[in-house]
Design an enzyme around this catalytic site. Sequence first.
Site, PDB file in Angstrom:
ATOM      1  N   HIS A  68     -40.158   8.465  26.565  1.00 25.28           N
ATOM      2  CA  HIS A  68     -40.280   7.399  27.574  1.00 25.28           C
ATOM      3  C   HIS A  68     -39.553   6.136  27.149  1.00 25.28           C
ATOM      4  O   HIS A  68     -39.488   5.801  25.965  1.00 25.28           O
ATOM      5  CB  HIS A  68     -41.746   7.104  27.893  1.00 25.28           C
ATOM      6  CG  HIS A  68     -42.564   6.535  26.772  1.00 25.28           C
ATOM      7  ND1 HIS A  68     -42.749   5.178  26.606  1.00 25.28           N
ATOM      8  CD2 HIS A  68     -43.277   7.132  25.782  1.00 25.28           C
ATOM      9  CE1 HIS A  68     -43.537   4.965  25.569  1.00 25.28           C
ATOM     10  NE2 HIS A  68     -43.870   6.129  25.044  1.00 25.28           N
ATOM     11  N   ASP A 185     -41.696   2.821  19.880  1.00 30.79           N
ATOM     12  CA  ASP A 185     -42.496   3.627  20.811  1.00 30.79           C
ATOM     13  C   ASP A 185     -42.078   3.231  22.221  1.00 30.79           C
ATOM     14  O   ASP A 185     -42.564   2.225  22.733  1.00 30.79           O
ATOM     15  CB  ASP A 185     -43.973   3.360  20.552  1.00 30.79           C
ATOM     16  CG  ASP A 185     -44.907   3.983  21.566  1.00 30.79           C
ATOM     17  OD1 ASP A 185     -44.482   4.886  22.288  1.00 30.79           O
ATOM     18  OD2 ASP A 185     -46.070   3.541  21.635  1.00 30.79           O
ATOM     19  N   GLU A 219     -45.231   5.932  30.929  1.00 33.53           N
ATOM     20  CA  GLU A 219     -46.071   6.533  29.900  1.00 33.53           C
ATOM     21  C   GLU A 219     -47.133   5.566  29.398  1.00 33.53           C
ATOM     22  O   GLU A 219     -48.274   5.961  29.141  1.00 33.53           O
ATOM     23  CB  GLU A 219     -45.214   7.017  28.726  1.00 33.53           C
ATOM     24  CG  GLU A 219     -45.951   7.911  27.740  1.00 33.53           C
ATOM     25  CD  GLU A 219     -46.732   7.164  26.666  1.00 33.53           C
ATOM     26  OE1 GLU A 219     -47.544   7.792  25.964  1.00 33.53           O
ATOM     27  OE2 GLU A 219     -46.527   5.937  26.524  1.00 33.53           O
ATOM     28  N   GLU A 220     -46.775   4.301  29.246  1.00 31.15           N
ATOM     29  CA  GLU A 220     -47.699   3.337  28.644  1.00 31.15           C
ATOM     30  C   GLU A 220     -48.922   3.054  29.516  1.00 31.15           C
ATOM     31  O   GLU A 220     -49.893   2.465  29.040  1.00 31.15           O
ATOM     32  CB  GLU A 220     -46.979   2.034  28.303  1.00 31.15           C
ATOM     33  CG  GLU A 220     -45.912   2.154  27.216  1.00 31.15           C
ATOM     34  CD  GLU A 220     -46.474   2.477  25.836  1.00 31.15           C
ATOM     35  OE1 GLU A 220     -47.707   2.586  25.705  1.00 31.15           O
ATOM     36  OE2 GLU A 220     -45.680   2.638  24.893  1.00 31.15           O
ATOM     37  N   ASP A 240     -42.441  11.613  20.905  1.00 29.81           N
ATOM     38  CA  ASP A 240     -42.974  10.250  20.927  1.00 29.81           C
ATOM     39  C   ASP A 240     -43.173   9.822  19.480  1.00 29.81           C
ATOM     40  O   ASP A 240     -42.837  10.556  18.551  1.00 29.81           O
ATOM     41  CB  ASP A 240     -44.287  10.218  21.725  1.00 29.81           C
ATOM     42  CG  ASP A 240     -44.555   8.866  22.373  1.00 29.81           C
ATOM     43  OD1 ASP A 240     -44.202   7.841  21.759  1.00 29.81           O
ATOM     44  OD2 ASP A 240     -45.117   8.831  23.484  1.00 29.81           O
ATOM     45  N   HIS A 320     -47.641  -0.195  18.300  1.00 27.48           N
ATOM     46  CA  HIS A 320     -47.965  -1.221  19.295  1.00 27.48           C
ATOM     47  C   HIS A 320     -47.893  -2.633  18.715  1.00 27.48           C
ATOM     48  O   HIS A 320     -48.394  -3.580  19.321  1.00 27.48           O
ATOM     49  CB  HIS A 320     -49.332  -0.979  19.950  1.00 27.48           C
ATOM     50  CG  HIS A 320     -49.282   0.053  21.034  1.00 27.48           C
ATOM     51  ND1 HIS A 320     -50.273   0.220  21.965  1.00 27.48           N
ATOM     52  CD2 HIS A 320     -48.340   0.973  21.345  1.00 27.48           C
ATOM     53  CE1 HIS A 320     -49.960   1.196  22.803  1.00 27.48           C
ATOM     54  NE2 HIS A 320     -48.787   1.664  22.444  1.00 27.48           N
TER      55      HIS A 320
END
Length: 343
Positions: A68, A185, A219-220, A240, A320
């Site tokens: 993604h 990510d 995706e998030e 991922d 993150h």
Amino acid sequence: MNREYAVYATEQAKELLAIDSPTGFTAAAAAWVKEAFAALGYEATLTQKGGVLVDLGGKGEGTLLEAHTDTLGAMVAEVKGNGRLRVTNLGGLRAENTESENVRVYTRDGRLVEGTLQLCNASVHVNNAFGDTKRTFDSVEVVLDEDVTSAEEARALGIEVGDMVCVEPRTRITASGYIKSRFLDDKLSVGILLGFAKWLKDTATTPKRRVWAHITVFEEVGHGGAASVPAGVTEAISVDMGCVGDGLQCTEKQVSICVKDSGGPYSYEVVGKLIEAAKREGADYAVDVYPSYGSDVEATLRAGCDIRHGLIGAGVHASHGYERSHIDGVWNTLKVLKGYLDE
């Protein structure tokens, strides 16, 4: 799989990381991805949701590789009376690790305004509760780098509720091969899929299965992989970030093979084949359980697709947040993809 393809993948990821693309604001990044695959000679199309679907060739039963390009970010929730902005997070962005980061605010009329996310009353020389204040998106604010002291002056810049707030990624690649940036990510994995696609072309390799890549854009927030599954697909692999942290084996230099995350176990059969592929290709790998994680392929299953699923990725530290991986992790991920699709 030569290391040069890991270098190429990392370079592609670096270019993509420079394009702001929080969930819901991904058109520019998707256009870049579509053109990058097309430049390698592949047919790439935009889906209705805004993702990119690429036909990598092959024959027989289908495998879908999912990564993604949407990232964490924020949106203006309120133009405050003092001209500063209260934001709401997009995905799992956290106030604690974005405080004092530079941001870019994109207005609906095409303007870009810079600013910084700061604690409200940010000076430690004034705020005696600085260290005790819980960081939330109610206690931090965007301070615009413009001469504004009122909501009216901020709105005169074109800023309004719903405008996108993008955190600067601060991408660096060190001489020792470490890759540091926000939003590895999952833009690092998009680079990996481009590296794999380039290897297929350069070596004139036809996959033994029919292979597609789907670069998703939601995706998030949990529904990136919930659509656009080509007919004939029986397996889907999410590429991922691999988790690095206490209680896990993976490092940034390895490829992680996930056996279970917060959505449950991955296909026992697919995980087994991924492990065997890693062994055949001499990839440095780790097998781990991720305690707080969800992936595109789980969204694909929840959408009702009758497929087997797996999850791999280069190890990423500080997920993150300001993330770190390594070119060796990229290389080992490419090795597993090669071995898995070459069986």
